[in-house]
Design a protein around this motif. Structure first.
Motif, PDB file in Angstrom:
ATOM      1  N   VAL A  33       5.992   4.724   2.014  1.00  0.00           N
ATOM      2  CA  VAL A  33       5.659   6.041   2.586  1.00  0.00           C
ATOM      3  C   VAL A  33       5.671   7.041   1.434  1.00  0.00           C
ATOM      4  N   THR A  34       4.469   7.504   1.064  1.00  0.00           N
ATOM      5  CA  THR A  34       4.362   8.393  -0.103  1.00  0.00           C
ATOM      6  C   THR A  34       4.298   9.855   0.311  1.00  0.00           C
ATOM      7  N   ASN A  35       4.064  10.098   1.582  1.00  0.00           N
ATOM      8  CA  ASN A  35       3.962  11.475   2.079  1.00  0.00           C
ATOM      9  C   ASN A  35       4.010  11.417   3.599  1.00  0.00           C
ATOM     10  N   LEU A  36       4.305  12.546   4.192  1.00  0.00           N
ATOM     11  CA  LEU A  36       4.214  12.633   5.642  1.00  0.00           C
ATOM     12  C   LEU A  36       2.811  13.113   5.958  1.00  0.00           C
ATOM     13  N   ALA A  37       2.215  12.535   6.995  1.00  0.00           N
ATOM     14  CA  ALA A  37       0.802  12.792   7.300  1.00  0.00           C
ATOM     15  C   ALA A  37       0.565  14.259   7.652  1.00  0.00           C
ATOM     16  N   ALA A  38      -0.696  14.658   7.575  1.00  0.00           N
ATOM     17  CA  ALA A  38      -1.093  16.046   7.835  1.00  0.00           C
ATOM     18  C   ALA A  38      -0.538  16.506   9.174  1.00  0.00           C
ATOM     19  N   LEU A  69       1.948   4.528  10.671  1.00  0.00           N
ATOM     20  CA  LEU A  69       1.576   4.689   9.262  1.00  0.00           C
ATOM     21  C   LEU A  69       0.071   4.857   9.208  1.00  0.00           C
ATOM     22  N   VAL A  70      -0.423   5.578   8.202  1.00  0.00           N
ATOM     23  CA  VAL A  70      -1.876   5.696   8.043  1.00  0.00           C
ATOM     24  C   VAL A  70      -2.237   5.528   6.575  1.00  0.00           C
ATOM     25  N   GLY A  71      -3.316   4.779   6.350  1.00  0.00           N
ATOM     26  CA  GLY A  71      -3.770   4.549   4.982  1.00  0.00           C
ATOM     27  C   GLY A  71      -5.225   4.121   4.980  1.00  0.00           C
ATOM     28  N   MET A  72      -5.689   3.640   3.830  1.00  0.00           N
ATOM     29  CA  MET A  72      -7.114   3.335   3.656  1.00  0.00           C
ATOM     30  C   MET A  72      -7.337   1.909   3.134  1.00  0.00           C
ATOM     31  N   SER A  73      -6.412   1.003   3.421  1.00  0.00           N
ATOM     32  CA  SER A  73      -6.544  -0.352   2.857  1.00  0.00           C
ATOM     33  C   SER A  73      -5.945  -1.381   3.803  1.00  0.00           C
ATOM     34  N   GLU A 106       0.333  13.522  -5.431  1.00  0.00           N
ATOM     35  CA  GLU A 106       1.606  13.423  -4.707  1.00  0.00           C
ATOM     36  C   GLU A 106       1.863  11.965  -4.298  1.00  0.00           C
ATOM     37  N   VAL A 107       0.796  11.312  -3.854  1.00  0.00           N
ATOM     38  CA  VAL A 107       0.904   9.914  -3.429  1.00  0.00           C
ATOM     39  C   VAL A 107       1.336   9.045  -4.617  1.00  0.00           C
ATOM     40  N   LEU A 108       0.715   9.290  -5.791  1.00  0.00           N
ATOM     41  CA  LEU A 108       1.060   8.505  -6.986  1.00  0.00           C
ATOM     42  C   LEU A 108       2.466   8.821  -7.473  1.00  0.00           C
ATOM     43  N   ASN A 120       0.826  -1.202   0.000  1.00  0.00           N
ATOM     44  CA  ASN A 120       0.000   0.000   0.000  1.00  0.00           C
ATOM     45  C   ASN A 120       0.862   1.255   0.000  1.00  0.00           C
ATOM     46  N   ALA A 121       0.185   2.372  -0.237  1.00  0.00           N
ATOM     47  CA  ALA A 121       0.788   3.693  -0.059  1.00  0.00           C
ATOM     48  C   ALA A 121       0.284   4.221   1.269  1.00  0.00           C
ATOM     49  N   ALA A 122       1.171   4.763   2.069  1.00  0.00           N
ATOM     50  CA  ALA A 122       0.751   5.222   3.397  1.00  0.00           C
ATOM     51  C   ALA A 122       1.389   6.555   3.732  1.00  0.00           C
ATOM     52  N   GLY A 123       0.734   7.261   4.631  1.00  0.00           N
ATOM     53  CA  GLY A 123       1.330   8.458   5.212  1.00  0.00           C
ATOM     54  C   GLY A 123       2.200   8.049   6.389  1.00  0.00           C
ATOM     55  N   GLY A 124       3.345   8.682   6.526  1.00  0.00           N
ATOM     56  CA  GLY A 124       4.244   8.390   7.639  1.00  0.00           C
ATOM     57  C   GLY A 124       3.940   9.287   8.827  1.00  0.00           C
ATOM     58  N   GLN A 179     -11.292  10.932   2.423  1.00  0.00           N
ATOM     59  CA  GLN A 179     -10.570  12.162   2.804  1.00  0.00           C
ATOM     60  C   GLN A 179      -9.301  11.804   3.581  1.00  0.00           C
ATOM     61  N   TYR A 180      -8.283  12.635   3.448  1.00  0.00           N
ATOM     62  CA  TYR A 180      -7.110  12.505   4.303  1.00  0.00           C
ATOM     63  C   TYR A 180      -7.464  13.043   5.689  1.00  0.00           C
ATOM     64  N   GLU A 181      -6.550  12.843   6.630  1.00  0.00           N
ATOM     65  CA  GLU A 181      -6.824  13.204   8.008  1.00  0.00           C
ATOM     66  C   GLU A 181      -6.588  14.689   8.264  1.00  0.00           C
ATOM     67  N   THR A 182      -7.216  15.153   9.334  1.00  0.00           N
ATOM     68  CA  THR A 182      -6.890  16.487   9.843  1.00  0.00           C
ATOM     69  C   THR A 182      -5.624  16.385  10.684  1.00  0.00           C
ATOM     70  N   PRO A 232      -0.473  20.757   2.415  1.00  0.00           N
ATOM     71  CA  PRO A 232      -1.673  20.003   2.026  1.00  0.00           C
ATOM     72  C   PRO A 232      -1.284  18.706   1.313  1.00  0.00           C
ATOM     73  N   LEU A 233      -2.183  17.702   1.384  1.00  0.00           N
ATOM     74  CA  LEU A 233      -1.928  16.415   0.738  1.00  0.00           C
ATOM     75  C   LEU A 233      -2.778  16.306  -0.516  1.00  0.00           C
ATOM     76  N   ASP A 234      -2.249  15.657  -1.542  1.00  0.00           N
ATOM     77  CA  ASP A 234      -3.151  15.298  -2.643  1.00  0.00           C
ATOM     78  C   ASP A 234      -2.745  13.972  -3.245  1.00  0.00           C
TER      79      ASP A 234
HETATM   80 CL1  6GU Z   1      -1.665  10.848   5.068  1.00  0.00          CL
HETATM   81  N1  6GU Z   1      -3.730   9.256   5.021  1.00  0.00           N
HETATM   82  C1  6GU Z   1      -4.453   8.257   4.520  1.00  0.00           C
HETATM   83  N2  6GU Z   1      -5.612   7.987   5.131  1.00  0.00           N
HETATM   84  N3  6GU Z   1      -4.092   7.528   3.463  1.00  0.00           N
HETATM   85  C2  6GU Z   1      -2.930   7.821   2.888  1.00  0.00           C
HETATM   86  C3  6GU Z   1      -2.122   8.849   3.337  1.00  0.00           C
HETATM   87  C4  6GU Z   1      -2.575   9.570   4.442  1.00  0.00           C
HETATM   88  N4  6GU Z   1      -1.027   8.908   2.551  1.00  0.00           N
HETATM   89  C5  6GU Z   1      -1.147   7.936   1.640  1.00  0.00           C
HETATM   90  N5  6GU Z   1      -2.314   7.277   1.826  1.00  0.00           N
END
Ligand code: 6GU
Length: 277
Positions: free
Chosen positions: A235-240, A210-214, A251-253, A120-124, A193-196, A246-248
């Motif tokens: 780890v595709t991005n650092l979490a909010a 790590l945080v993700g949706m799968s 960026e993850v892709l 998966n792709a996840a936020g760190g 949605q991504y997290e606050t 901002p996340l989009d």
């Molecule tokens: Cl920051 N959050 C979630 N929920 N999913 C992600 C992510 C963050 N980054 C990649 N996937």
């Protein structure tokens, strides 16, 4: 003990179609490729061994809606190990319930895999994690509010992510990258949605790295089906709130695409290592 779950009829029909198309009746390992990981399937196979079927030709799959998910099932050999690679998983946020989400886990059991590898792709969330890191999942927090199980299927989730295979995977990754991969706890959120920033502080307090949706529904189903699970996050991005940026999804892709060659090398090492234990 017999598994608490048996593969669905759709998974058995998918396994039959894969066997007919590929001539392979057993796939030792099934690999689910998450966001940013789908490109690796092209380079992963031993040359001349790949047979690819679009998921639209197979029962139980829902063609992916999110960009970055390709929607194919590939039978191939990786260093001689028969592998089934599923690119384009379904997510809970698509609103179709857990059945399509856990279909690849059922297919894994139906094609005879003993091991399911989830990516998966996840936020760190942890300070030592950087964009591009590959992290082996050691445990999870199911914050989706959902379970793929119904009825008295009291699946045990201690060591859900096989410590034995995780260590074999870490050895193999260390051999190709030169350093031992980090491990971390993955929190699954329902999304899309991504997290606050406040939610990210909450997740850290809860012990998430790590945080993700799968990944979590698939792991729960896989354990019920009697499969061993190995899971890896890119780890595709650092979490909010970590960067203030901002996340989009793009960026993850992009982080996935930037890592594609490294991810291919990693999986070419990891798949045979977990197959051979
Ligand atoms: Cl920051 N959050 C979630 N929920 N999913 C992600 C992510 C963050 N980054 C990649 N996937």
């Amino acid at each position: 003990e017999p598994p608490l779950l048996i593969p669905t009829p759709d998974a058995r029909a998918t396994a039959d179609a894969v066997a007919r198309a590929s001539g392979r009746s057993v796939h030792e390992v099934t690999l689910v490729l998450g966001s940013g990981w789908s490109e690796v399937v092209v380079e992963l196979a031993d040359p001349g061994t790949a047979v690819t079927i679009p998921v639209s030709d197979l029962p139980g799959f829902v063609p992916p809606s999110a960009a970055g998910h390709r929607g194919t099932v590939t039978s191939c050999l990786v260093d001689g190990v028969p592998l089934l690679a599923v690119a384009g998983r379904s997510h809970l946020y698509e609103g179709l319930g857990t059945d399509p989400v856990v279909h690849p886990a059922h297919v894994a059991a139906a094609v005879g895999s003993g091991v399911l590898v989830l990516t998966n792709a996840a936020g760190g969330l942890r300070a030592d994690l950087a964009v591009g890191d590959l992290v082996l999942i050691s445990d999870h927090l199911n914050l989706t509010g959902r379970s793929p199980l119904t009825g008295p299927a009291f699946v045990d989730l201690v060591d859900a992510y096989s410590p034995r295979l995780r260590s074999a995977a870490a050895d193999a990754l260390q051999a190709v990258t030169g350093s031992r991969p980090a491990e971390g706890v993955y929190a699954a959120m329902p999304g899309p949605q991504y997290e606050t920033p406040a939610e990210i502080r909450m997740l850290r307090t809860l012990g998430a790295d790590l945080v993700g949706m799968s990944t979590v529904p698939e792991t729960v189903a896989a354990r019920g089906l009697g499969l061993e699970v190995v899971a890896a996050s890119l780890v595709t991005n650092l979490a909010a709130g970590v960067t203030g940026q901002p996340l989009d999804h793009a960026e993850v892709l992009a982080a996935g695409a930037a890592g594609a060659e490294r991810l291919t090398d990693a999986l070419r090492a990891l798949v045979p290592a977990v197959a051979r234990g």
